[in-house]
Scaffold this active site. Structure first.
Site, PDB file in Angstrom:
ATOM      1  CB  CYS A  77      -1.060  -0.232   1.206  1.00  9.99           C
ATOM      2  SG  CYS A  77      -2.255   1.120   1.028  1.00  9.99           S
ATOM      3  CG  HIS A 168      -3.602  -3.429   3.847  1.00  8.54           C
ATOM      4  ND1 HIS A 168      -2.297  -2.370   4.411  1.00  8.54           N
ATOM      5  CD2 HIS A 168      -4.250  -2.417   3.131  1.00  8.54           C
ATOM      6  CE1 HIS A 168      -2.390  -1.317   4.383  1.00  8.54           C
ATOM      7  NE2 HIS A 168      -3.461  -1.145   3.522  1.00  8.54           N
ATOM      8  CD  GLU A 170      -0.475  -5.517   6.161  1.00  7.81           C
ATOM      9  OE1 GLU A 170      -1.241  -4.289   6.283  1.00  7.81           O
ATOM     10  OE2 GLU A 170      -0.491  -5.899   4.924  1.00  7.81           O
TER      11      GLU A 170
END
Length: 189
Positions: A77, A168, A170
């Site tokens: 990002c 994202h 994660e």
């Protein structure tokens, strides 16, 4: 193998958890000295202009440029924006590592955040991409491999030891993209 996560903003602990689940020793990085014994680095999401300001204030900017000369970096990002050579509406890049041109907040504001199923080359299909005020890559240079698109926009790419995505990974619990980066770090060692 030690991989750091730049700890100025973003989901630092989530990246550390995903890296550890991918077989790496992971740690937060707040100071230049913490880059010295790392094999790779993740630049997480956040706000790219603020992250750049914090890099300048903490003296990390020059250290990150030196680190990038021979170590792998994965930007997610805002990390993607920090790595781009061209940023729409901005005079000059931040780190300027990847031969890409990006558009910030390309999919809309925070309220326009969404999830999409992606097929990521070298990583796998049915990957859940979490897009939060996400950029996209408008164009890539000849040495850049496009890894994923969404709605005809490039959202992940690789150039040598540099990996980046507009979403994202994660935040999903799916560590395939982090494992792919760990593989890049292993190749580079």
């Amino acid at each position: 193998m030690k991989i750091g996560v730049l700890a100025l903003q973003g989901a630092v602990s989530e990246h550390i958890k995903a890296l550890k689940a991918s077989g790496a020793d992971a740690q937060a990085v707040k100071h230049s000295s913490e880059l010295e014994d790392l094999d790779g680095l993740v630049l997480p999401g956040g706000e790219s202009t603020t992250m750049r300001r914090l890099m300048d204030e903490t003296g990390l900017y020059d250290s990150l440029r030196l680190f990038a000369e021979n170590k792998p970096i994965f930007g997610t990002c805002a990390g993607l924006i920090l790595m781009a050579k061209k940023i729409e509406g901005r005079n000059g890049p931040h780190l300027g590592l990847l031969d890409i041109d990006v558009r910030r907040n390309a999919f809309g504001r925070q309220v326009d955040s969404f999830e999409a199923t992606l097929n990521i080359r070298h990583v796998g299909d049915n990957f859940d991409g979490v897009f939060i005020r996400a950029p996209y890559i408008k164009s890539v240079g000849s040495g850049v491999e496009v890894l994923a698109t969404y709605d005809d926009h490039i959202v992940a790419c690789r150039q040598g030891r540099f990996l980046t995505c507009a979403f994202h990974p994660e935040l999903t619990g799916d560590t395939r993209l982090h494992r792919y980066f760990v593989g890049i770090v292993e190749e580079n060692r």
